[in-house]
Design a protein around this motif. Structure first.
Motif, short mmCIF file in Angstrom:
data_model
loop_
_atom_site.label_atom_id
_atom_site.label_comp_id
_atom_site.label_asym_id
_atom_site.label_seq_id
_atom_site.Cartn_x
_atom_site.Cartn_y
_atom_site.Cartn_z
N ASP A 33 57.61 46.59 50.39
CA ASP A 33 56.81 47.68 49.82
C ASP A 33 55.34 47.27 49.86
N ILE A 34 54.46 48.20 50.21
CA ILE A 34 53.04 47.85 50.26
C ILE A 34 52.45 47.64 48.87
N GLU A 35 53.23 47.96 47.83
CA GLU A 35 52.79 47.64 46.47
C GLU A 35 53.23 46.24 46.05
N PHE B 234 45.27 47.89 46.31
CA PHE B 234 43.95 47.41 46.74
C PHE B 234 43.71 45.98 46.28
N THR B 235 44.15 45.64 45.08
CA THR B 235 43.98 44.27 44.58
C THR B 235 44.75 43.29 45.44
N GLN B 236 45.98 43.66 45.83
CA GLN B 236 46.78 42.78 46.68
C GLN B 236 46.17 42.64 48.07
N ILE B 237 45.65 43.73 48.61
CA ILE B 237 45.01 43.67 49.92
C ILE B 237 43.80 42.75 49.87
N ALA B 238 43.00 42.89 48.81
CA ALA B 238 41.80 42.04 48.66
C ALA B 238 42.19 40.57 48.59
N LYS B 239 43.26 40.25 47.87
CA LYS B 239 43.70 38.86 47.78
C LYS B 239 44.20 38.34 49.12
N THR B 240 44.86 39.20 49.88
CA THR B 240 45.43 38.81 51.17
C THR B 240 44.36 38.57 52.22
N LEU B 241 43.25 39.31 52.13
CA LEU B 241 42.19 39.20 53.13
C LEU B 241 41.39 37.90 52.98
N THR B 242 40.93 37.41 54.11
CA THR B 242 40.01 36.27 54.12
C THR B 242 38.60 36.73 53.76
N HIS B 243 37.70 35.79 53.54
CA HIS B 243 36.30 36.11 53.24
C HIS B 243 35.71 36.93 54.39
N ASN B 244 35.05 38.03 54.05
CA ASN B 244 34.49 38.98 55.03
C ASN B 244 35.57 39.71 55.83
N LEU C 141 52.55 38.18 51.21
CA LEU C 141 51.76 37.30 52.06
C LEU C 141 50.86 36.41 51.20
N ALA C 142 50.49 35.26 51.75
CA ALA C 142 49.64 34.32 51.03
C ALA C 142 48.22 34.85 50.88
N GLU C 143 47.54 34.38 49.87
CA GLU C 143 46.14 34.77 49.68
C GLU C 143 45.28 34.23 50.82
#
Length: 290
Positions: A111-113, A141-151, A117-119
């Motif tokens: 589920d996308i909620e 959105f919070t999970q996506i932000a954690k999953t993304l790398t800097h920039n 995946l690792a931070e």
């Protein structure tokens, strides 16, 4: 969000699993929105080494994402297992044809909620018309932000509140139950992005109108793309032929030039994940001599 507008994820999952076999035949709008997203993506300067296709459906974005960026890692995630199987079949065939590709492909049923995946593990998150199947946008959105790398980049499309307004209005005139998803306004999406740690969000809206000869064709297309009523506040049991007959009569007021419209408001957006601590630590500060 009111309880009656919460999405029953098991029912939605079952609908998309059932629709997977014939989804491609009816997903005309989804393919058009996909093309528009790539046009917007080409304007952004990014060279992602790892990409997450969030809510990938049958994996239509995969071939072009691989061709454009040749990422080391391309992850497909969807909560409907049968859709994910279609994505694997399509992208495995494409992968074998492009022998020079060094992209590792992974397929995850989730589920996308609850992104497993690792931070700081993904450089770009791509999501085409899947966010509307969430109950808690801030959580996503919070999970996506954690999953993304800097920039890292988050680019997406989703449906806005005017979507299927003809159907919603027709239903509201004689039914007290929830039948159509409550889609989120563009400005509220932008606020949520800022609230969840994203920077420089850019959003815009397009309205698309599909036309049909009969009401039955509209309902058939919605069924074939998995867009069945999965709301917790839906009427229990079958609606029956009488219900559909009454709905069809009410919908006829929208007929123009011998066609019935079905309108879709599509919100396009992108934003960047910026680590403020990293940014502040990279600033050279000068202090006056004591």
């Amino acid at each position: 969000m009111m309880t009656q507008h919460y999405i029953d994820k098991k029912r939605a999952q079952a609908s998309f699993n059932k629709a997977s076999a014939l989804y491609e035949d009816s997903a005309v709008l989804q393919k058009q929105v996909l093309e528009e997203m790539f046009l917007r993506l080409k304007l952004l300067k990014i060279n992602p080494n790892s990409i997450l296709d969030l809510g990938c459906g049958p994996g239509n974005a995969g071939p072009e994402l691989k061709a454009a960026y040749k990422p080391h890692d391309l992850i497909y995630l969807d909560f409907a297992y049968d859709m994910l199987t279609k994505a694997e079949e399509k992208n495995r065939d494409h992968f074998l044809k492009v022998l020079s590709s060094k992209t590792t492909q992974r397929f995850i049923c989730a589920d996308i909620e609850a992104i497993p995946l690792a931070e700081n593990s993904v450089d770009m998150v791509w999501s085409n018309l899947s966010l509307q199947w969430c109950n808690d946008l801030d959580q996503v959105f919070t999970q996506i932000a954690k999953t993304l790398t800097h920039n890292g980049l988050f680019i997406f499309s989703t449906f806005g509140p005017s979507t299927l307004h003809e159907l919603r209005t027709s239903l509201a005139s004689f039914s007290q139950y929830s039948h159509v998803n409550q889609f989120i306004d563009m400005h509220d999406i932008g606020d949520a992005l800022i609230r969840c740690g994203f920077s420089d969000p850019v959003l815009d809206v397009d309205v698309y109108t599909l036309t049909y000869s009969t009401f039955k064709e509209i309902m058939y297309d919605l069924k074939q793309i998995g867009a069945r009523n999965a709301l917790q506040g839906r009427a229990k049991g079958m609606t029956g032929k009488g219900f559909l007959y009454q709905l069809e009569k009410l919908y006829e007021v929208y007929r123009a030039d011998e066609k019935l419209p079905a309108s879709y408001e599509v919100v396009y957006g992108h934003a960047w994940k910026v680590n403020k601590l990293l940014d502040e630590s990279s600033i050279v500060k000068f202090y006056p001599k004591q």
